[in-house]
Design a protein around this motif. Structure first.
Motif, PDB file in Angstrom:
ATOM      1  N   ASN A   1      11.069  12.986   2.792  1.00 54.78           N
ATOM      2  CA  ASN A   1      10.924  13.312   4.212  1.00 54.78           C
ATOM      3  C   ASN A   1       9.650  12.767   4.848  1.00 54.78           C
ATOM      4  OD1 ASN A   1      13.322  14.869   4.037  1.00 54.78           O
ATOM      5  ND2 ASN A   1      12.138  16.599   3.216  1.00 54.78           N
ATOM      6  N   VAL A   2       8.619  12.551   4.046  1.00 57.91           N
ATOM      7  CA  VAL A   2       7.343  12.087   4.585  1.00 57.91           C
ATOM      8  C   VAL A   2       7.058  10.642   4.174  1.00 57.91           C
ATOM      9  CG1 VAL A   2       4.851  12.495   4.673  1.00 57.91           C
ATOM     10  CG2 VAL A   2       6.436  14.438   4.579  1.00 57.91           C
ATOM     11  N   ALA A   3       7.065  10.400   2.875  1.00 60.48           N
ATOM     12  CA  ALA A   3       6.678   9.081   2.390  1.00 60.48           C
ATOM     13  C   ALA A   3       7.657   7.998   2.817  1.00 60.48           C
ATOM     14  CB  ALA A   3       6.555   9.107   0.864  1.00 60.48           C
ATOM     15  N   TRP A   4       8.938   8.261   2.668  1.00 59.52           N
ATOM     16  CA  TRP A   4       9.925   7.201   2.919  1.00 59.52           C
ATOM     17  C   TRP A   4       9.853   6.642   4.333  1.00 59.52           C
ATOM     18  CZ3 TRP A   4      12.214   3.564   0.600  1.00 59.52           C
ATOM     19  CH2 TRP A   4      13.345   2.946   1.125  1.00 59.52           C
ATOM     20  N   PRO A   5       9.897   7.465   5.407  1.00 62.44           N
ATOM     21  CA  PRO A   5       9.788   6.872   6.753  1.00 62.44           C
ATOM     22  C   PRO A   5       8.440   6.196   6.989  1.00 62.44           C
ATOM     23  CG  PRO A   5       9.825   9.280   6.860  1.00 62.44           C
ATOM     24  CD  PRO A   5      10.186   8.909   5.477  1.00 62.44           C
ATOM     25  N   ALA A   6       7.369   6.752   6.442  1.00 64.50           N
ATOM     26  CA  ALA A   6       6.054   6.131   6.630  1.00 64.50           C
ATOM     27  C   ALA A   6       5.976   4.792   5.909  1.00 64.50           C
ATOM     28  CB  ALA A   6       4.963   7.067   6.134  1.00 64.50           C
ATOM     29  N   MET A   7       6.576   4.725   4.743  1.00 59.90           N
ATOM     30  CA  MET A   7       6.597   3.472   3.995  1.00 59.90           C
ATOM     31  C   MET A   7       7.374   2.393   4.736  1.00 59.90           C
ATOM     32  SD  MET A   7       7.379   5.239   0.306  1.00 59.90           S
ATOM     33  CE  MET A   7       8.165   3.784  -0.385  1.00 59.90           C
ATOM     34  N   GLU A   8       8.519   2.769   5.289  1.00 57.14           N
ATOM     35  CA  GLU A   8       9.331   1.795   6.026  1.00 57.14           C
ATOM     36  C   GLU A   8       8.579   1.273   7.243  1.00 57.14           C
ATOM     37  OE1 GLU A   8      13.151   3.869   6.630  1.00 57.14           O
ATOM     38  OE2 GLU A   8      13.982   2.307   5.323  1.00 57.14           O
ATOM     39  N   GLU A   9       7.885   2.177   7.928  1.00 49.51           N
ATOM     40  CA  GLU A   9       7.108   1.760   9.100  1.00 49.51           C
ATOM     41  C   GLU A   9       5.990   0.820   8.679  1.00 49.51           C
ATOM     42  OE1 GLU A   9       3.860   1.453  11.695  1.00 49.51           O
ATOM     43  OE2 GLU A   9       3.738   2.710   9.884  1.00 49.51           O
ATOM     44  N   TRP A  10       5.313   1.154   7.579  1.00 53.34           N
ATOM     45  CA  TRP A  10       4.219   0.307   7.092  1.00 53.34           C
ATOM     46  C   TRP A  10       4.730  -1.066   6.688  1.00 53.34           C
ATOM     47  CZ3 TRP A  10       3.274  -1.905   2.262  1.00 53.34           C
ATOM     48  CH2 TRP A  10       1.987  -2.415   2.070  1.00 53.34           C
ATOM     49  N   ALA A  11       5.874  -1.107   6.013  1.00 55.40           N
ATOM     50  CA  ALA A  11       6.449  -2.383   5.577  1.00 55.40           C
ATOM     51  C   ALA A  11       6.798  -3.260   6.774  1.00 55.40           C
ATOM     52  CB  ALA A  11       7.678  -2.137   4.709  1.00 55.40           C
ATOM     53  N   ALA A  12       7.372  -2.650   7.817  1.00 55.09           N
ATOM     54  CA  ALA A  12       7.728  -3.418   9.005  1.00 55.09           C
ATOM     55  C   ALA A  12       6.475  -3.928   9.715  1.00 55.09           C
ATOM     56  CB  ALA A  12       8.561  -2.553   9.944  1.00 55.09           C
ATOM     57  N   ARG A  13       5.450  -3.103   9.752  1.00 53.64           N
ATOM     58  CA  ARG A  13       4.228  -3.470  10.473  1.00 53.64           C
ATOM     59  C   ARG A  13       3.447  -4.556   9.745  1.00 53.64           C
ATOM     60  NH1 ARG A  13      -0.380  -0.694   9.634  1.00 53.64           N
ATOM     61  NH2 ARG A  13       0.801   1.147   8.969  1.00 53.64           N
ATOM     62  N   THR A  14       3.447  -4.514   8.426  1.00 52.96           N
ATOM     63  CA  THR A  14       2.646  -5.475   7.656  1.00 52.96           C
ATOM     64  C   THR A  14       3.443  -6.688   7.194  1.00 52.96           C
ATOM     65  OG1 THR A  14       3.114  -4.313   5.577  1.00 52.96           O
ATOM     66  CG2 THR A  14       1.154  -3.624   6.831  1.00 52.96           C
ATOM     67  N   GLY A  15       4.766  -6.645   7.359  1.00 54.91           N
ATOM     68  CA  GLY A  15       5.597  -7.754   6.878  1.00 54.91           C
ATOM     69  C   GLY A  15       5.842  -7.722   5.385  1.00 54.91           C
ATOM     70  N   TRP A  16       5.695  -6.545   4.782  1.00 51.67           N
ATOM     71  CA  TRP A  16       5.907  -6.434   3.339  1.00 51.67           C
ATOM     72  C   TRP A  16       7.350  -6.763   2.976  1.00 51.67           C
ATOM     73  CZ3 TRP A  16       9.133  -3.814   0.021  1.00 51.67           C
ATOM     74  CH2 TRP A  16       8.754  -3.742  -1.334  1.00 51.67           C
ATOM     75  N   THR A  17       7.528  -7.532   1.930  1.00 45.26           N
ATOM     76  CA  THR A  17       8.857  -7.803   1.380  1.00 45.26           C
ATOM     77  C   THR A  17       8.776  -7.711  -0.135  1.00 45.26           C
ATOM     78  OG1 THR A  17       8.423 -10.191   1.325  1.00 45.26           O
ATOM     79  CG2 THR A  17       9.565  -9.321   3.278  1.00 45.26           C
ATOM     80  N   PRO A  18       9.882  -7.321  -0.786  1.00 43.34           N
ATOM     81  CA  PRO A  18       9.867  -7.258  -2.255  1.00 43.34           C
ATOM     82  C   PRO A  18       9.785  -8.651  -2.842  1.00 43.34           C
ATOM     83  CG  PRO A  18      12.075  -6.876  -1.422  1.00 43.34           C
ATOM     84  CD  PRO A  18      11.176  -6.902  -0.216  1.00 43.34           C
ATOM     85  N   PRO A  19       9.299  -8.778  -4.065  1.00 41.90           N
ATOM     86  CA  PRO A  19       9.191 -10.101  -4.698  1.00 41.90           C
ATOM     87  C   PRO A  19      10.559 -10.701  -4.951  1.00 41.90           C
ATOM     88  CG  PRO A  19       8.733  -8.366  -6.285  1.00 41.90           C
ATOM     89  CD  PRO A  19       8.818  -7.703  -4.956  1.00 41.90           C
ATOM     90  N   SER A  20      10.595 -12.026  -4.990  1.00 42.59           N
ATOM     91  CA  SER A  20      11.840 -12.734  -5.315  1.00 42.59           C
ATOM     92  C   SER A  20      11.821 -13.123  -6.783  1.00 42.59           C
ATOM     93  CB  SER A  20      11.988 -13.980  -4.443  1.00 42.59           C
ATOM     94  OG  SER A  20      10.908 -14.861  -4.655  1.00 42.59           O
ATOM     95  N   PHE A  21      12.996 -13.442  -7.305  1.00 36.02           N
ATOM     96  CA  PHE A  21      13.148 -13.779  -8.727  1.00 36.02           C
ATOM     97  C   PHE A  21      13.980 -15.048  -8.840  1.00 36.02           C
ATOM     98  CE2 PHE A  21      12.237  -9.369  -8.418  1.00 36.02           C
ATOM     99  CZ  PHE A  21      11.402  -9.107  -9.481  1.00 36.02           C
ATOM    100  N   SER A  22      13.294 -16.169  -8.681  1.00 38.32           N
ATOM    101  CA  SER A  22      14.066 -17.405  -8.623  1.00 38.32           C
ATOM    102  C   SER A  22      13.446 -18.547  -9.410  1.00 38.32           C
ATOM    103  CB  SER A  22      14.217 -17.838  -7.160  1.00 38.32           C
ATOM    104  OG  SER A  22      12.944 -18.038  -6.572  1.00 38.32           O
TER     105      SER A  22
END
Length: 411
Positions: free
Chosen positions: A381-402
């Motif tokens: 309820n707290v971490a998940w929405p805050a994390m999503e907002e932070w990821a959108a604001r900072t441009g965070w993306t998960p690593p790729s495996f290629s």
């Protein structure tokens, strides 16, 4: 079997520890003994040495003149590299042949003077380093081996430095004092850690944990410990994609339970099931009944949160190993949560306050299950929405495996 790598600088007391471990019941594989055997007269090893260094390295009986060869290689790194390139593969092959004769539940100790220099630490469940200050080692070589100080320092310079060797250790055995003190520490290590570790591997079970949640100050070597474990897992499991250090111990400055959390990424859960025996052999047996994480509101499908859970059989180093399919919701959440806490000081402070509050509330528990369950609503309820907002604001993306670089990760 439990595989132990034993090393230490010259005159550190490694041989004394090796003898004690053999006395206690370990199967000892001595690299120095094997190094002599693989260059006996008539062996391919001796032939290769003569080809590389000439017949002057032989004594009148056609045997290897070790002092003469030593005078060549210990002062010349290039020549030493040639020597090691010939002898080390032969020694590893001979050690592997002995290893194959060991039985389930055995504790096999490989005494390898240049374990760190040759990068063999990932081959073992644990690396033991016998340590003593440099000046103490020089004094021992002068007093007990009749060497002059310059020669003693030259021999030490031909090996890894003390800091480098200790950084590769899971256990450092201090031999700056008396032999009795050193032997007592070996006895304690054998009884309290090595024997239970070997038994847990034999039975395929995790080390017991019945301690209430206790937060400790951040340890400066948590990241290094996680890296060593990650390298061992990647070596043991060819199908692994990467191993990442996650959870509270991966966040600098954050108090945490002294339990390392690692995430092993695999192509799919069928792979996770297939590699379970390999992980158990490497010291990470599967923990039955833990097969999923709690779904989060933006991705409520339980199938996206499936995983397998393993834990360390080593009673001296608690580890949780989460095996998740790469790009799954659970895999991404673990990485985003870690990076969010690393990147947002206010989030880190909020989580620290929550952990401290709940650890105090559950300080009388016989285990950490209730503590973990009590944190779950905050994650959702707290971490998940805050994390999503932070990821959108900072441009965070998960690593790729290629690329082939995938398996070189393991942060």
């Amino acid at each position: 079997m439990l595989k132990i790598g034993l090393t230490g600088g010259i005159a550190s007391g490694k041989s004394l520890v090796a003898s004690k471990l053999r006395e206690l019941g370990a199967v000892l594989i001595d690299a120095d003994v094997l190094a002599r055997q693989v260059v006996e007269p008539g062996t391919p090893g001796l032939e290769q040495l003569v080809e590389a260094f000439g017949t002057d390295i032989l004594d009148p009986d056609g045997r290897l003149d070790r002092p003469r060869l030593g005078s060549i290689v210990f002062r010349d790194p290039a020549q030493r590299k040639v020597l090691n390139g010939i002898v080390h593969p032969l020694v590893r092959s001979a050690a592997a042949a002995i290893m194959e004769t060991a039985g389930a539940g055995d504790i096999v100790v490989q005494d390898i003077p240049l374990l760190v220099e040759t990068g063999q630490g990932s081959n073992f469940h644990l690396v033991l380093v016998v340590d003593a200050p440099d000046d103490v080692r020089v004094q021992r070589m002068v007093e007990f081996r009749g060497m002059d100080p310059e020669d003693a320092r030259s021999r030490m310079a031909a090996q890894a430095g003390r800091a480098e060797r200790n950084a590769a250790a899971d256990v450092i055995l201090d031999n700056s004092g008396s032999p009795d003190h050193l032997l007592a520490s070996v006895d304690a290590l054998w009884e309290q850690r090595l024997v239970p570790f070997a038994d847990n591997i034999k039975r395929g079970v995790r080390a017991p944990r019945t301690v209430a949640p206790v937060l400790v100050k951040p340890a400066g070597d948590w990241a290094a410990q996680a890296q060593r474990l990650a390298e061992r897992i990647l070596l043991a499991v060819p199908e692994a994609l990467t191993v990442d250090h996650i959870g509270s111990t991966s966040v600098p400055g954050l108090p945490a339970k002294d339990v390392l959390d690692l995430q092993l990424a695999v192509p799919d859960l069928a792979t996770a099931d297939r590699i379970a025996p390999l992980l158990a052999k490497a010291g990470f047996p599967e923990v039955p009944g833990v097969t999923e994480d709690t779904p989060k509101p933006s991705d409520p499908d339980p199938a996206s949160w499936q995983k397998r859970f393993h834990a360390n059989a080593d009673p001296g180093r608690p580890v949780n190993l989460h095996v998740r399919a790469v790009a799954s919701a659970g895999w991404q959440y673990a990485l985003l949560f870690r990076d969010w806490l690393r990147g947002d000081p206010s989030a880190r402070a909020q989580y620290e306050a929550l952990k401290s509050q709940l650890a105090a509330a559950h300080s009388g528990d016989n285990g950490t299950a209730a503590y973990a369950e009590a944190k779950e609503p905050w994650f959702t309820n707290v971490a998940w929405p805050a994390m999503e907002e932070w990821a959108a604001r900072t441009g965070w993306t998960p690593p790729s495996f290629s690329s082939s670089a995938v398996r070189k990760r393991g942060q």
